[in-house]
Design an enzyme around this catalytic site. Sequence first.
Site, PDB file in Angstrom:
ATOM      1  N   THR A  73       4.388   2.556   5.500  1.00 30.44           N
ATOM      2  CA  THR A  73       2.996   2.092   5.535  1.00 30.44           C
ATOM      3  C   THR A  73       2.230   2.970   6.522  1.00 30.44           C
ATOM      4  OG1 THR A  73       1.494   0.379   6.379  1.00 30.44           O
ATOM      5  CG2 THR A  73       3.762   0.207   7.099  1.00 30.44           C
TER       6      THR A  73
ATOM      7  N   ARG B 249     -25.107   6.991  12.698  1.00 28.09           N
ATOM      8  CA  ARG B 249     -24.680   6.872  11.306  1.00 28.09           C
ATOM      9  C   ARG B 249     -23.291   6.230  11.279  1.00 28.09           C
ATOM     10  NH1 ARG B 249     -29.232   8.104  10.788  1.00 28.09           N
ATOM     11  NH2 ARG B 249     -30.169   9.795   9.573  1.00 28.09           N
TER      12      ARG B 249
ATOM     13  N   ASP C 111       2.659  -0.604  11.575  1.00 27.40           N
ATOM     14  CA  ASP C 111       2.623  -1.948  12.159  1.00 27.40           C
ATOM     15  C   ASP C 111       3.904  -2.737  11.928  1.00 27.40           C
ATOM     16  OD1 ASP C 111       2.358  -2.236   9.432  1.00 27.40           O
ATOM     17  OD2 ASP C 111       0.716  -3.673   9.516  1.00 27.40           O
TER      18      ASP C 111
ATOM     19  N   ASP D 238       6.009  -5.112   5.966  1.00 23.01           N
ATOM     20  CA  ASP D 238       6.586  -6.435   6.266  1.00 23.01           C
ATOM     21  C   ASP D 238       6.656  -7.352   5.048  1.00 23.01           C
ATOM     22  OD1 ASP D 238       6.862  -5.848   8.897  1.00 23.01           O
ATOM     23  OD2 ASP D 238       5.208  -7.104   9.600  1.00 23.01           O
ATOM     24  N   GLY D 239       5.557  -7.397   4.274  1.00 22.49           N
ATOM     25  CA  GLY D 239       5.505  -8.281   3.111  1.00 22.49           C
ATOM     26  C   GLY D 239       6.598  -7.900   2.112  1.00 22.49           C
TER      27      GLY D 239
ATOM     28  N   HIS E 244     -24.245  13.328  22.183  1.00 27.17           N
ATOM     29  CA  HIS E 244     -23.644  12.991  20.883  1.00 27.17           C
ATOM     30  C   HIS E 244     -22.370  12.201  21.139  1.00 27.17           C
ATOM     31  CE1 HIS E 244     -20.860  16.370  21.525  1.00 27.17           C
ATOM     32  NE2 HIS E 244     -21.923  16.998  21.980  1.00 27.17           N
TER      33      HIS E 244
ATOM     34  N   GLY F 139       0.840  -1.207   0.000  1.00 25.10           N
ATOM     35  CA  GLY F 139       0.000   0.000   0.000  1.00 25.10           C
ATOM     36  C   GLY F 139       0.866   1.244   0.000  1.00 25.10           C
TER      37      GLY F 139
ATOM     38  N   GLY G 117      -5.807   0.394   9.072  1.00 24.47           N
ATOM     39  CA  GLY G 117      -4.786  -0.119   9.997  1.00 24.47           C
ATOM     40  C   GLY G 117      -4.465  -1.581   9.766  1.00 24.47           C
ATOM     41  N   ARG G 118      -5.094  -2.171   8.766  1.00 22.52           N
ATOM     42  CA  ARG G 118      -4.972  -3.614   8.496  1.00 22.52           C
ATOM     43  C   ARG G 118      -5.288  -4.363   9.794  1.00 22.52           C
ATOM     44  NH1 ARG G 118      -0.248  -6.382   4.862  1.00 22.52           N
ATOM     45  NH2 ARG G 118      -1.188  -5.176   3.216  1.00 22.52           N
TER      46      ARG G 118
ATOM     47  N   ARG H  80       0.795  -4.620  -5.215  1.00 21.26           N
ATOM     48  CA  ARG H  80       1.000  -5.911  -4.566  1.00 21.26           C
ATOM     49  C   ARG H  80       1.206  -6.890  -5.723  1.00 21.26           C
ATOM     50  NH1 ARG H  80      -2.845  -3.592  -0.678  1.00 21.26           N
ATOM     51  NH2 ARG H  80      -1.557  -3.143   1.136  1.00 21.26           N
ATOM     52  N   CYS H  81       2.353  -7.545  -5.732  1.00 23.00           N
ATOM     53  CA  CYS H  81       2.740  -8.363  -6.895  1.00 23.00           C
ATOM     54  C   CYS H  81       2.834  -9.823  -6.478  1.00 23.00           C
ATOM     55  CB  CYS H  81       4.093  -7.851  -7.413  1.00 23.00           C
ATOM     56  SG  CYS H  81       4.875  -8.917  -8.613  1.00 23.00           S
TER      57      CYS H  81
ATOM     58  N   ALA I 218     -12.680  10.814  21.151  1.00 18.93           N
ATOM     59  CA  ALA I 218     -13.765   9.854  20.876  1.00 18.93           C
ATOM     60  C   ALA I 218     -14.291   9.294  22.187  1.00 18.93           C
ATOM     61  CB  ALA I 218     -13.234   8.723  20.000  1.00 18.93           C
TER      62      ALA I 218
ATOM     63  N   ASP J  75       0.021   2.088   8.394  1.00 19.95           N
ATOM     64  CA  ASP J  75      -0.476   1.309   9.537  1.00 19.95           C
ATOM     65  C   ASP J  75       0.414   1.372  10.786  1.00 19.95           C
ATOM     66  OD1 ASP J  75      -2.437   0.490   7.739  1.00 19.95           O
ATOM     67  OD2 ASP J  75      -1.371  -1.343   7.212  1.00 19.95           O
TER      68      ASP J  75
ATOM     69  N   HIS K 156      -9.766   4.782   1.730  1.00 16.88           N
ATOM     70  CA  HIS K 156      -8.467   5.109   1.118  1.00 16.88           C
ATOM     71  C   HIS K 156      -8.092   6.574   1.153  1.00 16.88           C
ATOM     72  CE1 HIS K 156      -9.059   1.011  -0.239  1.00 16.88           C
ATOM     73  NE2 HIS K 156      -7.751   0.976  -0.411  1.00 16.88           N
TER      74      HIS K 156
HETATM   75  P1  ADP Z   1       3.294  -4.702   2.756  1.00 15.54           P
HETATM   76  O1  ADP Z   1       4.662  -4.605   2.211  1.00 15.54           O
HETATM   77  O2  ADP Z   1       2.629  -3.366   2.904  1.00 15.54           O
HETATM   78  O3  ADP Z   1       3.220  -5.580   4.002  1.00 15.54           O
HETATM   79  P2  ADP Z   1       2.154  -6.878   1.184  1.00 15.54           P
HETATM   80  O4  ADP Z   1       2.095  -7.862   2.318  1.00 15.54           O
HETATM   81  O5  ADP Z   1       0.977  -6.812   0.271  1.00 15.54           O
HETATM   82  O6  ADP Z   1       2.373  -5.371   1.651  1.00 15.54           O
HETATM   83  O7  ADP Z   1       3.465  -7.228   0.356  1.00 15.54           O
HETATM   84  C1  ADP Z   1       3.836  -6.442  -0.753  1.00 15.54           C
HETATM   85  C2  ADP Z   1       4.473  -7.296  -1.801  1.00 15.54           C
HETATM   86  O8  ADP Z   1       5.691  -7.864  -1.294  1.00 15.54           O
HETATM   87  C3  ADP Z   1       3.685  -8.514  -2.255  1.00 15.54           C
HETATM   88  O9  ADP Z   1       2.692  -8.201  -3.193  1.00 15.54           O
HETATM   89  C4  ADP Z   1       4.768  -9.356  -2.868  1.00 15.54           C
HETATM   90  O10 ADP Z   1       5.157  -8.845  -4.130  1.00 15.54           O
HETATM   91  C5  ADP Z   1       5.908  -9.135  -1.892  1.00 15.54           C
HETATM   92  N1  ADP Z   1       5.896 -10.173  -0.851  1.00 15.54           N
HETATM   93  C6  ADP Z   1       5.109 -10.242   0.239  1.00 15.54           C
HETATM   94  N2  ADP Z   1       5.359 -11.348   0.974  1.00 15.54           N
HETATM   95  C7  ADP Z   1       6.328 -12.020   0.308  1.00 15.54           C
HETATM   96  C8  ADP Z   1       7.029 -13.246   0.528  1.00 15.54           C
HETATM   97  N3  ADP Z   1       6.787 -14.018   1.594  1.00 15.54           N
HETATM   98  N4  ADP Z   1       7.967 -13.600  -0.374  1.00 15.54           N
HETATM   99  C9  ADP Z   1       8.233 -12.837  -1.464  1.00 15.54           C
HETATM  100  N5  ADP Z   1       7.606 -11.674  -1.718  1.00 15.54           N
HETATM  101  C10 ADP Z   1       6.678 -11.271  -0.862  1.00 15.54           C
HETATM  102  O1  F6P Z   2      -1.467  -1.373   4.559  1.00 11.59           O
HETATM  103  C1  F6P Z   2      -2.076  -0.160   4.239  1.00 11.59           C
HETATM  104  C2  F6P Z   2      -3.560  -0.352   4.042  1.00 11.59           C
HETATM  105  O2  F6P Z   2      -4.142   0.885   3.676  1.00 11.59           O
HETATM  106  C3  F6P Z   2      -4.307  -0.956   5.234  1.00 11.59           C
HETATM  107  O3  F6P Z   2      -4.573   0.001   6.238  1.00 11.59           O
HETATM  108  C4  F6P Z   2      -5.526  -1.510   4.562  1.00 11.59           C
HETATM  109  O4  F6P Z   2      -6.018  -2.624   5.288  1.00 11.59           O
HETATM  110  C5  F6P Z   2      -5.005  -1.976   3.229  1.00 11.59           C
HETATM  111  O5  F6P Z   2      -3.798  -1.268   2.987  1.00 11.59           O
HETATM  112  C6  F6P Z   2      -5.953  -1.710   2.084  1.00 11.59           C
HETATM  113  O6  F6P Z   2      -5.432  -2.299   0.962  1.00 11.59           O
HETATM  114  P1  F6P Z   2      -5.941  -2.029  -0.529  1.00 11.59           P
HETATM  115  O7  F6P Z   2      -5.361  -0.719  -0.962  1.00 11.59           O
HETATM  116  O8  F6P Z   2      -5.412  -3.174  -1.288  1.00 11.59           O
HETATM  117  O9  F6P Z   2      -7.436  -1.949  -0.464  1.00 11.59           O
END
Ligand code: ADP
Ligand code: F6P
Length: 320
Positions: free
Chosen positions: A127, A245, A131, A105-106, A217, A13, A172-173, A74-75, A188, A129, A251
């Site tokens: 990110t 509401r 996180d 992390d991904g 409110h 993201g 926040g995922r 995201r690939c 809040a 988040d 996004h």
């Molecule tokens: P973020 O980096 O925000 O945590 P994602 O988890 O969607 O987002 O990961 C982003 C991209 O990183 C994925 O679409 C993929 O291309 C790559 N990726 C994620 N996890 C792995 C993995 N275990 N091994 C290789 N590539 C990964």
């Molecule tokens: O990781 C950032 C984030 O905006 C999260 O807060 C949310 O859960 C996710 O990405 C939304 O992803 P997408 O843009 O694929 O809808």
Amino acid sequence: MKIKKIGILTSGGDAPGMNAVIHSVVKSAIKNKLEVFGIYRGYNGLIHGDIKPLILKDVENITQRGGTILYSARCLGFKTKEGLNSAKKTCVEKGIDALIVVGGDGSFRGAYTLYKEGIPCVGLPGTIDNDISCTDYTIGFDTAVNTAISMVDKLNDTVTSHDRCSVVEVMGRNSGYIALNVGISCAANYIVTREFGFDEKDLFKKMKEAKEKGVNHFIIIVAEGILDVTKLAEKIEKEVGVESRATVLGHVQRGGSPTMKDRVIGARFGVKAVELLLSGEYGKIVGIKDDELIAYDIPNGLEMKKSLSKKLYEMAQGLY
Ligand code: ADP
Ligand code: F6P
């Protein structure tokens, strides 16, 4: 190995401040006589060879812009053996000696797979988040929280005029950093996070008590993925008798011009990544702890834990 050409990509993201990182990497690399290549749309760019040289002119006037000039994605293909092999082949063919990956992390897991294939990599936390465990701060968080705050402040105006309750879902995922900080900042009445759980009956009871004390409110902030805010608003009307509401901020939280914090930390991350590559420290994630930049080996950084402050949460829940 002497590094001469580096590549940079943004992945996962997008987050406000990613452009500040790109600007800083290009400036710092050029100062150090390195060539820089922009890799487009995350790991897709590496797989398909969508890569262009970046010079200072390309990064003029980008620091103040939201999004990422390199696009992000995201690939899924990169997680396959074929995808990884194509990415590695592109680095070799284009003469890219090292990579800087801005993401979550991904994205760092992806960088680690490339690093193990012999491509030096450094990961920078980007990110909204917040996180990523090995760092107090991730680029984009401050801007996202401030965007959400300004939206919730607006909701608060109309909620007050109509004696209503607003149930607001923030991003926040799986983590509650955005929810907790927006909740505190907007005073809040109730904050719902995955970390600290949700007791519907407790919410209704507290709202009824508050009504008896003259509160008419309410703002309830809910971290995404826990419950359906529309259904919760309906239940509040029925159980508590306050017109309600629901709003999903969505996004909008990912866009906009980055705040000072995202620009400054983004710039510092960029310089640090280039320094690490020049000094031969590869396979690292850069983090910030007590305002100091630290580099962790990717697996160690990914294994670390950080937790949302219970003290802050309890302080916020007691606001009425
Ligand atoms: P973020 O980096 O925000 O945590 P994602 O988890 O969607 O987002 O990961 C982003 C991209 O990183 C994925 O679409 C993929 O291309 C790559 N990726 C994620 N996890 C792995 C993995 N275990 N091994 C290789 N590539 C990964
Ligand atoms: O990781 C950032 C984030 O905006 C999260 O807060 C949310 O859960 C996710 O990405 C939304 O992803 P997408 O843009 O694929 O809808």
